[in-house]
Design a protein around this motif. Structure first.
Motif, mmCIF file in Angstrom:
data_model
loop_
_atom_site.group_PDB
_atom_site.id
_atom_site.type_symbol
_atom_site.label_atom_id
_atom_site.label_comp_id
_atom_site.label_asym_id
_atom_site.label_seq_id
_atom_site.Cartn_x
_atom_site.Cartn_y
_atom_site.Cartn_z
ATOM 1 N N PHE A 2 -7.368 -4.046 -4.160
ATOM 2 C CA PHE A 2 -7.918 -3.418 -3.332
ATOM 3 C C PHE A 2 -7.813 -4.044 -1.623
ATOM 4 C CE2 PHE A 2 -9.444 -0.799 -6.593
ATOM 5 C CZ PHE A 2 -9.073 0.142 -6.358
ATOM 6 N N SER A 3 -7.492 -5.221 -1.723
ATOM 7 C CA SER A 3 -7.762 -5.663 -0.832
ATOM 8 C C SER A 3 -6.384 -6.410 -0.134
ATOM 9 C CB SER A 3 -8.351 -7.393 -1.301
ATOM 10 O OG SER A 3 -7.547 -8.193 -1.963
ATOM 11 N N LEU A 4 -5.185 -6.845 -1.227
ATOM 12 C CA LEU A 4 -3.872 -6.590 -0.739
ATOM 13 C C LEU A 4 -3.629 -5.555 0.287
ATOM 14 C CD1 LEU A 4 -2.577 -7.847 -4.326
ATOM 15 C CD2 LEU A 4 -2.440 -8.810 -1.904
ATOM 16 N N MET A 5 -4.145 -3.639 -1.087
ATOM 17 C CA MET A 5 -3.678 -2.939 -0.379
ATOM 18 C C MET A 5 -4.132 -2.879 1.290
ATOM 19 S SD MET A 5 -1.597 -2.017 -1.507
ATOM 20 C CE MET A 5 -1.023 -0.792 -1.231
ATOM 21 N N THR A 6 -5.576 -3.344 1.454
ATOM 22 C CA THR A 6 -6.171 -2.889 2.609
ATOM 23 C C THR A 6 -5.543 -3.512 3.864
ATOM 24 O OG1 THR A 6 -8.081 -2.552 1.421
ATOM 25 C CG2 THR A 6 -7.524 -2.954 4.205
ATOM 26 N N GLN A 7 -5.418 -4.812 3.120
ATOM 27 C CA GLN A 7 -4.977 -5.948 4.599
ATOM 28 C C GLN A 7 -2.866 -5.251 4.782
ATOM 29 O OE1 GLN A 7 -3.725 -10.026 2.353
ATOM 30 N NE2 GLN A 7 -2.865 -10.383 4.383
ATOM 31 N N GLY A 8 -2.105 -5.325 3.537
ATOM 32 C CA GLY A 8 -1.168 -4.020 3.749
ATOM 33 C C GLY A 8 -1.165 -3.678 5.431
ATOM 34 N N TRP A 57 6.732 -6.606 5.124
ATOM 35 C CA TRP A 57 4.639 -6.430 4.275
ATOM 36 C C TRP A 57 4.457 -5.254 3.869
ATOM 37 C CZ3 TRP A 57 2.508 -10.810 5.367
ATOM 38 C CH2 TRP A 57 1.274 -10.724 5.329
ATOM 39 N N GLY A 58 5.673 -4.154 4.124
ATOM 40 C CA GLY A 58 4.514 -2.753 3.313
ATOM 41 C C GLY A 58 5.318 -3.064 1.953
ATOM 42 N N ILE A 59 6.718 -3.054 1.568
ATOM 43 C CA ILE A 59 7.646 -3.209 0.527
ATOM 44 C C ILE A 59 6.552 -4.340 0.122
ATOM 45 C CG2 ILE A 59 9.513 -4.017 -0.705
ATOM 46 C CD1 ILE A 59 10.801 -3.157 1.939
ATOM 47 N N TYR A 60 6.186 -5.792 0.371
ATOM 48 C CA TYR A 60 5.649 -6.992 -0.967
ATOM 49 C C TYR A 60 4.522 -6.621 -0.942
ATOM 50 C CZ TYR A 60 3.144 -10.773 -1.551
ATOM 51 O OH TYR A 60 2.365 -11.463 -1.344
ATOM 52 N N ILE A 63 10.130 4.000 -11.693
ATOM 53 C CA ILE A 63 11.223 4.282 -10.875
ATOM 54 C C ILE A 63 9.786 4.995 -9.396
ATOM 55 C CG2 ILE A 63 12.135 6.509 -11.206
ATOM 56 C CD1 ILE A 63 13.417 3.578 -9.036
ATOM 57 N N ASP A 64 9.619 5.945 -9.528
ATOM 58 C CA ASP A 64 8.575 7.216 -8.782
ATOM 59 C C ASP A 64 7.493 6.823 -8.265
ATOM 60 O OD1 ASP A 64 7.311 7.221 -11.394
ATOM 61 O OD2 ASP A 64 6.067 8.879 -10.436
ATOM 62 N N LYS A 65 7.140 5.574 -9.199
ATOM 63 C CA LYS A 65 5.647 4.671 -7.624
ATOM 64 C C LYS A 65 6.569 3.795 -7.572
ATOM 65 C CE LYS A 65 2.712 5.077 -11.927
ATOM 66 N NZ LYS A 65 1.595 4.217 -13.372
ATOM 67 N N VAL A 66 7.410 3.567 -8.182
ATOM 68 C CA VAL A 66 8.293 2.312 -6.468
ATOM 69 C C VAL A 66 8.900 2.740 -5.724
ATOM 70 C CG1 VAL A 66 9.811 0.834 -6.293
ATOM 71 C CG2 VAL A 66 8.661 0.988 -8.372
ATOM 72 N N SER A 67 9.439 4.581 -5.646
ATOM 73 C CA SER A 67 10.608 4.429 -4.851
ATOM 74 C C SER A 67 9.521 5.586 -3.069
ATOM 75 C CB SER A 67 11.418 5.860 -5.348
ATOM 76 O OG SER A 67 10.635 6.624 -5.161
ATOM 77 N N GLY A 68 8.426 6.254 -3.458
ATOM 78 C CA GLY A 68 6.701 5.947 -2.821
ATOM 79 C C GLY A 68 6.722 5.674 -1.640
ATOM 80 N N PRO A 69 6.102 4.184 -2.261
ATOM 81 C CA PRO A 69 5.709 2.797 -1.118
ATOM 82 C C PRO A 69 6.918 2.204 -0.671
ATOM 83 C CG PRO A 69 4.685 3.254 -3.189
ATOM 84 C CD PRO A 69 5.483 3.826 -3.253
ATOM 85 N N VAL A 70 7.497 2.208 -0.733
ATOM 86 C CA VAL A 70 8.890 1.611 -0.216
ATOM 87 C C VAL A 70 9.689 2.292 0.224
ATOM 88 C CG1 VAL A 70 11.402 0.082 -1.092
ATOM 89 C CG2 VAL A 70 9.369 0.136 -2.643
ATOM 90 N N GLY A 71 10.179 3.648 0.214
ATOM 91 C CA GLY A 71 10.338 4.981 1.281
ATOM 92 C C GLY A 71 9.226 4.290 2.641
ATOM 93 N N GLU A 72 8.369 4.773 1.950
ATOM 94 C CA GLU A 72 7.583 4.500 3.498
ATOM 95 C C GLU A 72 7.614 3.489 3.984
ATOM 96 O OE1 GLU A 72 3.434 5.650 1.986
ATOM 97 O OE2 GLU A 72 3.310 7.468 1.192
#
Length: 214
Positions: free
Chosen positions: A4-10, A139-142, A156-165
């Motif tokens: 959660f802290s990683l996602m918040t920082q990102g 930064w967002g992809i990381y 693949i569906d869990k990766v494509s969404g965040p990476v696409g954003e």
């Protein structure tokens, strides 16, 4: 550092990048619209002002006529500069031609500074916005990949969404940079044309008045 802290920082960094790109876009578009209006008027005004100057019978009459056409004050400062006197100073040193050269050069530099205003901003936005967007993407992809890995099973569906954003940041950077670059090139061409006309007028004005005494 947990998930959660990683996602918040990102998310904070992504928001900062988005705000920065928005600020760059707003600033560049304000300059683009203002300079488009300024240069559109200036291109016609310079031609009309110089034409009416040479149709006048005296400097005084020319100043009055030019003032009615020169809405951006690009030609009139050159005419007014020739009326300046610097008696008793180094500015009065030399003959009339040398004095005219100095005052016309100074006036021309001030006019060109006005015309060039905003060009540095457009060049800066055009050259840096893609990298700002790329920073947001990286930064967002990381952080998206770290979050997905921490969550467990990777699909693949869990990766494509965040990476696409995250990739949207790159597109946003290009969307900010492209108009700035195009405007910078177009305005630079117009400014160069106006500059050439003003330099020619200043040179002719100097030659006209160099032999006058007063």
């Amino acid at each position: 550092m947990n998930f959660f802290s990683l996602m918040t920082q990102g998310g904070v960094v992504s928001q900062l990048v988005a705000v920065l790109l928005l600020a760059m876009s707003v600033a560049s578009w304000v300059v683009i619209l203002w300079k488009a209006w300024l240069l559109h008027r200036a291109l016609g005004d310079v031609a009309r002002s110089t034409a009416v100057f040479w149709q006048s019978v005296s400097i005084e009459e020319a100043s009055q006529k030019v003032a009615a056409f020169d809405r951006e004050s690009l030609v009139l400062p050159l005419i007014d500069a020739t009326k300046l006197r610097a008696i008793g100073t180094l500015g009065a040193a030399g003959d009339r031609a040398q004095q005219l050269t100095r005052v016309l050069r100074d006036a021309l530099h001030a006019i060109l500074h006005k015309l060039q205003f905003g060009q540095v901003l457009l060049a800066t936005v055009g050259s840096t916005a893609p990298f700002v967007g790329l920073l947001g993407t990286v930064w967002g992809i990381y952080h998206a990949l770290i979050g997905i890995a921490s969550a467990g099973q990777i699909t693949i569906d869990k990766v494509s969404g965040p990476v696409g954003e995250a990739l949207i940041m790159t597109a946003a950077g290009l969307a900010v940079a492209i108009p700035a670059v195009l405007a910078y090139n177009i305005f630079g061409r117009h400014i160069g044309r106006i500059e050439a006309d003003l330099e020619g007028f200043a040179r002719d004005l100097r030659e006209l008045l160099a032999g006058h005494r007063g």
